[in-house]
Design a protein around this motif. Structure first.
Motif, PDB file in Angstrom:
ATOM      1  N   ASN A  13       0.850  -1.190   0.000  1.00 36.53           N
ATOM      2  CA  ASN A  13       0.000   0.000   0.000  1.00 36.53           C
ATOM      3  C   ASN A  13       0.878   1.229   0.000  1.00 36.53           C
ATOM      4  O   ASN A  13       1.949   1.233   0.626  1.00 36.53           O
ATOM      5  CB  ASN A  13      -0.895  -0.016   1.241  1.00 36.53           C
ATOM      6  N   ALA A  14       0.445   2.265  -0.703  1.00 35.95           N
ATOM      7  CA  ALA A  14       1.224   3.505  -0.724  1.00 35.95           C
ATOM      8  C   ALA A  14       0.307   4.695  -0.958  1.00 35.95           C
ATOM      9  O   ALA A  14      -0.686   4.588  -1.693  1.00 35.95           O
ATOM     10  CB  ALA A  14       2.289   3.443  -1.814  1.00 35.95           C
ATOM     11  N   PHE A  15       0.662   5.824  -0.351  1.00 36.02           N
ATOM     12  CA  PHE A  15      -0.034   7.077  -0.626  1.00 36.02           C
ATOM     13  C   PHE A  15       0.806   7.827  -1.643  1.00 36.02           C
ATOM     14  O   PHE A  15       1.929   8.233  -1.348  1.00 36.02           O
ATOM     15  CB  PHE A  15      -0.222   7.910   0.642  1.00 36.02           C
ATOM     16  N   ILE A  16       0.251   7.976  -2.841  1.00 34.62           N
ATOM     17  CA  ILE A  16       1.006   8.503  -3.969  1.00 34.62           C
ATOM     18  C   ILE A  16       0.320   9.737  -4.529  1.00 34.62           C
ATOM     19  O   ILE A  16      -0.906   9.747  -4.725  1.00 34.62           O
ATOM     20  CB  ILE A  16       1.146   7.431  -5.064  1.00 34.62           C
ATOM     21  N   THR A  17       1.128  10.753  -4.778  1.00 32.93           N
ATOM     22  CA  THR A  17       0.626  11.963  -5.416  1.00 32.93           C
ATOM     23  C   THR A  17       0.995  11.935  -6.883  1.00 32.93           C
ATOM     24  O   THR A  17       2.167  11.728  -7.230  1.00 32.93           O
ATOM     25  CB  THR A  17       1.220  13.213  -4.755  1.00 32.93           C
ATOM     26  N   THR A  18       0.001  12.083  -7.723  1.00 33.08           N
ATOM     27  CA  THR A  18       0.226  12.201  -9.155  1.00 33.08           C
ATOM     28  C   THR A  18      -0.024  13.648  -9.562  1.00 33.08           C
ATOM     29  O   THR A  18      -0.700  14.405  -8.847  1.00 33.08           O
ATOM     30  CB  THR A  18      -0.695  11.260  -9.942  1.00 33.08           C
ATOM     31  N   LYS A  19       0.529  14.033 -10.693  1.00 31.28           N
ATOM     32  CA  LYS A  19       0.393  15.426 -11.121  1.00 31.28           C
ATOM     33  C   LYS A  19       0.139  15.470 -12.615  1.00 31.28           C
ATOM     34  O   LYS A  19       0.897  14.882 -13.396  1.00 31.28           O
ATOM     35  CB  LYS A  19       1.652  16.199 -10.775  1.00 31.28           C
ATOM     36  N   ALA A  20      -0.926  16.144 -13.002  1.00 35.56           N
ATOM     37  CA  ALA A  20      -1.255  16.281 -14.418  1.00 35.56           C
ATOM     38  C   ALA A  20      -1.853  17.656 -14.649  1.00 35.56           C
ATOM     39  O   ALA A  20      -2.721  18.092 -13.892  1.00 35.56           O
ATOM     40  CB  ALA A  20      -2.241  15.191 -14.843  1.00 35.56           C
TER      41      ALA A  20
END
Length: 123
Positions: free
Chosen positions: A96-103
């Motif tokens: 499990n991971a808390f991931i920030t994506t950016k677009a």
């Protein structure tokens, strides 16, 4: 799109060791906390261990002193070194991971799960 892919599960005898790996890939801007959870037969999914981006760790009481979580921030990989394995450790282990994506200038954070890897401890 973000993916977490686990590897390293298998069958091991009591007292043995295994190392699980989980690699994150995709449109990743930043990864915050990463962790491992397990779900045994007929049980709820439960926390095994977590690690922050700065390396602070937290463990379930049942695995303290036997399991070690670590991560390679450059490779977006988290590991779980499992030692002195017991039959009660048998479960599917999930990353499990808390991931920030950016677009388009917009950053969005969310929790992601891997597909799970089976760990069986049996003689």
């Amino acid at each position: 799109q973000v993916q977490l892919v686990e590897s390293g599960g298998g069958l091991v005898q009591p007292g043995g060791s295994l190392r699980l790996s989980c690699a994150a890939s995709g449109s990743i801007f930043k990864i915050n906390a990463m962790g491992w959870y397990c779900q045994g037969p007929g049980k709820e999914r439960e926390l095994v261990a977590t690690i922050t981006s700065g390396g602070s760790t937290n463990y379930a009481d049942s695995v303290k002193g036997r399991f070690t979580i670590s991560r390679d921030n450059a490779k977006n990989v988290v590991y779980l070194q499992m030692s002195s394995l017991k039959p009660e450790d048998t479960a599917v282990y999930y990353c499990n991971a808390f991931i920030t994506t950016k677009a388009v200038g917009l950053a969005v954070g969310d929790y992601y799960w891997g597909q799970g890897t089976q760990v069986t401890v049996s003689s």
